[in-house]
Design an enzyme around this catalytic site. Structure first.
Site, PDB file in Angstrom:
ATOM      1  N   HIS A 126      -3.218   8.000  -8.195  1.00 17.53           N
ATOM      2  CA  HIS A 126      -2.903   6.518  -7.031  1.00 17.53           C
ATOM      3  C   HIS A 126      -3.325   6.195  -6.038  1.00 17.53           C
ATOM      4  O   HIS A 126      -3.813   6.725  -4.748  1.00 17.53           O
ATOM      5  CB  HIS A 126      -1.297   7.226  -6.817  1.00 17.53           C
ATOM      6  CG  HIS A 126      -0.946   8.405  -5.924  1.00 17.53           C
ATOM      7  ND1 HIS A 126      -0.749   7.870  -4.278  1.00 17.53           N
ATOM      8  CD2 HIS A 126      -0.604   9.906  -6.231  1.00 17.53           C
ATOM      9  CE1 HIS A 126      -0.559   9.209  -3.813  1.00 17.53           C
ATOM     10  NE2 HIS A 126      -0.734  10.327  -5.040  1.00 17.53           N
ATOM     11  N   ASP A 127      -3.168   4.798  -5.830  1.00 18.79           N
ATOM     12  CA  ASP A 127      -3.094   3.943  -4.447  1.00 18.79           C
ATOM     13  C   ASP A 127      -5.396   4.368  -4.139  1.00 18.79           C
ATOM     14  O   ASP A 127      -4.942   3.745  -3.035  1.00 18.79           O
ATOM     15  CB  ASP A 127      -2.367   4.720  -3.267  1.00 18.79           C
ATOM     16  CG  ASP A 127      -1.223   4.610  -3.580  1.00 18.79           C
ATOM     17  OD1 ASP A 127      -0.542   2.810  -3.539  1.00 18.79           O
ATOM     18  OD2 ASP A 127      -0.381   5.200  -3.775  1.00 18.79           O
ATOM     19  N   GLY A 144      -5.481  11.106  -4.152  1.00 16.04           N
ATOM     20  CA  GLY A 144      -4.567   9.648  -3.421  1.00 16.04           C
ATOM     21  C   GLY A 144      -5.309   9.086  -1.558  1.00 16.04           C
ATOM     22  O   GLY A 144      -5.395   9.536  -1.256  1.00 16.04           O
TER      23      GLY A 144
END
Length: 265
Positions: A126-127, A144
């Site tokens: 994520h991200d 992340g």
């Protein structure tokens, strides 16, 4: 559901209402395409692929069997917020690859650039922000919030710690754990990730002029052996160099980061 008439979708595939399937897209057998997925022109999805979430996939990207793209982040803080995964054009996403959308706390978007190769079993968390022409080798994992700049190679079975930045043109050897930022054009290897030199092979393949390679070598020596803190040495380099490649390293080192740097030994 918006499916272009030229798209080819196998009868066994499940395309949920709301999905946008562009011209010349191919969806193979036993795939599942979620209601918020957007596939641009010429995307090819082979068999047994799951595409879900708010996921956009750029032109002519090819996704191989058993990849799961856009499933919710592996983050216990995620509470179902509205976040996205944006993948660029002409990527090759091989078998069993996983890529997750962003989180509210990380900006809400995981972004992958163009012309990348994501080999079997690798993970983009994520991200993460991944540049163009990046190669992530088999079973490597990006945690992340990582930033992976253009032309980076991450070797097989390697891991990149959350929030780490890897500068343009760097190469990470296989079986390496990277816990701190890596300067552009750096060469990192060893199990706990040591900055062991410059990616000279990559520089030569890109056609970087000999004068710039010489300047980069001199800069690396100054970063390794100069006086003062690492950032102070980098700032002095910026005052002394005329090489755009060296100035790129200086800008990277003096920029904002949540981690410290791998430094030459």
């Amino acid at each position: 559901m918006a499916i272009d008439p030229s798209a080819r979708i196998h009868p066994s595939a499940v395309v949920e209402d709301g999905a946008a399937i562009g011209p010349d897209v191919t969806v193979g057998p036993f795939c599942v395409i979620g209601p918020q997925v957007k596939l641009a022109r010429g995307v090819e999805v082979k068999s047994h692929v799951v595409l879900t979430g708010q996921t956009e996939i750029g032109e002519e990207t090819m996704i191989f069997p058993f990849a799961v793209i856009g499933e919710i982040p592996q983050d216990l803080k995620f509470k179902g917020e509205d976040t996205r995964l944006v993948i660029g054009a002409r990527n090759r996403i091989r078998e069993h690859v996983t890529m997750n959308p962003g989180t509210e706390g990380g900006g809400g978007v995981t972004r992958v650039g163009d012309d990348g190769l994501f080999m079997a079993g690798c993970h983009v968390a994520h991200d993460a922000q991944v540049g163009d022409r990046v190669i992530i080798v088999n079973n490597a994992a990006l945690a992340g919030h990582c930033i992976i700049e253009d032309d980076v190679i991450v070797g097989g079975l390697s891991g990149v710690h959350q929030w780490v930045r890897i500068g343009q043109g760097a190469i990470i050897g296989a079986l390496t754990m990277v816990t701190n930022d890596v300067i552009p054009f750096g060469l990192v290897q060893a199990p706990r990730g040591k900055l062991d030199g410059l990616n000279l092979v990559g520089l030569k393949r890109r056609g970087v002029p000999r004068a710039d390679i010489t300047a980069l070598r001199a800069a690396f020596q100054m970063l390794a052996q100069g006086e003062g803190a690492f950032q102070d040495r980098a700032r002095r380099l910026g005052e002394e160099t005329e090489s755009a490649y060296v100035r790129q390293i200086v800008a990277f080192v003096t920029g904002e980061s949540d981690r410290s740097f791998l430094t030459p030994e």
